[in-house]
Scaffold this motif. Structure first.
Motif, short mmCIF file in Angstrom:
data_model
loop_
_atom_site.label_atom_id
_atom_site.label_comp_id
_atom_site.label_asym_id
_atom_site.label_seq_id
_atom_site.Cartn_x
_atom_site.Cartn_y
_atom_site.Cartn_z
N TRP A 63 0.85 -1.18 0.00
CA TRP A 63 0.00 0.00 0.00
C TRP A 63 0.89 1.24 0.00
CZ3 TRP A 63 -0.79 -3.74 3.99
CH2 TRP A 63 -1.89 -4.59 3.79
N LEU A 194 3.77 -1.15 3.83
CA LEU A 194 3.14 0.17 3.81
C LEU A 194 4.21 1.20 3.47
CD1 LEU A 194 0.64 1.96 4.39
CD2 LEU A 194 1.45 2.14 6.75
N ARG A 217 -3.50 -4.75 7.77
CA ARG A 217 -4.64 -3.86 7.59
C ARG A 217 -5.92 -4.48 8.16
NH1 ARG A 217 -7.04 -1.34 1.96
NH2 ARG A 217 -8.06 -3.36 1.73
N TYR A 246 -4.27 0.77 8.84
CA TYR A 246 -2.99 0.14 8.54
C TYR A 246 -2.08 0.32 9.75
CZ TYR A 246 -4.76 0.86 3.77
OH TYR A 246 -5.54 0.88 2.64
#
Length: 360
Positions: A63, A194, A217, A246
């Motif tokens: 992400w 992330l 997440r 997250y």
């Protein structure tokens, strides 16, 4: 007299691929629950593309919020600090709050906005919200009180862990006689990397996004129903929205909120204070450290550090016992950014410390 300053970063090497990630209660508190250590929240001003992030689920995914524009004028949206209960919190003796173990105190940067207190409970098997109070220029009120407490996380927190919770809400902000309920249905829908804008928060750093490979997440469906009768008015409304949270073990987190159609409406990015990546300066503001790595492999790893003036530097890799196993650099370091490549393939799997020492 010369001043010799030493900094340490930790480099953890593992086999290729992203292993399953698991958060215990202790892991969660270690990342987000350092009592007295402030965490700063930054609010995004750019929403374009957030819907695409919402759609990314699964194992070993990535992400990217590193390209978001947050309120980056040097002032966070707010600062949150974990306190032990009652922690001087407004309405701490309210019956809805007395089972708390900790309180998050959130102070907004805008002094006209109220200070809020989130009452929470941690155990080895779970994490709960008990409610919130606020203090607005001396006026204290209960915003929400959850009975029973709202179940926010089930430990150990791993991929596809799920839980449900339903609570009656007590609030000073709704009419007398109101009925207000909140139900949540949560699942861990992904884990992986992330990419955050962490290093944009360096006081003298370069705005290069930082990959955190220990991200997990939580997708939560929130259903709230409120009803009340005032004279001839009989009102009832049910609202559904979503949150995508997250978390990382390094103390960085992001929350994307979404409406009933799962369309993103906003994002908040938080970073725990005192992190070596966020704000790591020598006492003389001489040195920033930044470790860049590819989380999917043991290659493409670099250490960069910024010098405000030229000087001698030595960069060593040390094992967990403190033995020096490799000298990466010894000699002059230039003003500005210095980049040193690291070849982890020459090291066995394990945990290593990177020591950067500067003279002067």
């Amino acid at each position: 007299m010369k001043l010799f300053v030493t900094f340490l970063l930790v480099l953890v090497l593992a086999s290729s691929g992203i292993a399953q990630i698991s958060f215990s209660s202790a892991d969660f508190l270690a990342a987000y629950g350092q009592v007295g250590v402030p965490s700063t929240q930054f609010t995004s001003t750019v929403l374009t593309g957030l819907d695409a992030l919402i759609g990314i689920t699964g194992a070993g995914v990535s992400w990217d919020i590193g390209n978001r524009t947050f309120t980056q004028d040097g002032t966070p949206a707010s600062t949150s600090t974990l306190l032990t209960y009652p922690g001087g919190a407004a309405l701490a003796n309210d019956p809805d709050f007395t089972a708390s173990t900790h309180v998050f105190k959130s102070v907004p940067s805008d002094p006209t906005q109220p200070t809020t207190y989130l009452f929470i409970k941690f155990t080895d098997v779970g994490y709960w919200w008990l409610g919130t109070s606020q203090d607005s220029m001396g006026t204290k009120s209960k915003v929400f009180g959850y009975a029973p407490p709202q179940y926010k996380a089930k430990f150990p927190l791993t991929y596809q862990t799920s839980w449900q919770s339903s609570s009656t809400v007590h609030s000073d902000l709704f009419p007398a006689g109101s009925t207000y309920t909140v139900a949540i249905d949560a699942i861990v829908d992904g884990y992986g990397t992330l990419l955050t804008p962490t290093s944009t928060h360096l006081k003298n750093g370069t705005p290069v996004p930082t990959a955190t490979s220990d991200a997990i997440r939580v997708k939560t469906k929130n259903t709230s129903t409120i009803s009340f009768v005032i004279g001839p008015i009989n009102y009832s409304s049910t609202t559904v929205n979503y949150s995508f949270e997250y978390f990382t073990k390094s103390g960085h987190s992001a929350t994307i909120s979404a409406d009933t159609n799962v369309k993103a409406t906003g994002i908040t990015y938080s970073t725990q204070g005192g992190s070596a990546v966020d704000q790591y300066l020598s006492p003389e503001n001489l040195l920033n450290l930044y470790l860049s790595s590819n989380p999917a492999s043991n290659i493409e790893t670099k250490l960069s550090f910024n010098m405000k003036k030229a000087g001698n530097a030595q960069v060593d890799i040390m094992d967990a016992l403190g033995h020096n196993v490799q000298v990466l650099h010894k000699g002059n370091a230039e003003v500005g950014q210095n980049i040193i490549p690291i070849d982890p393939t020459k090291l066995s799997c394990g945990t290593y410390f990177i020591r950067v020492a500067i003279d002067g």
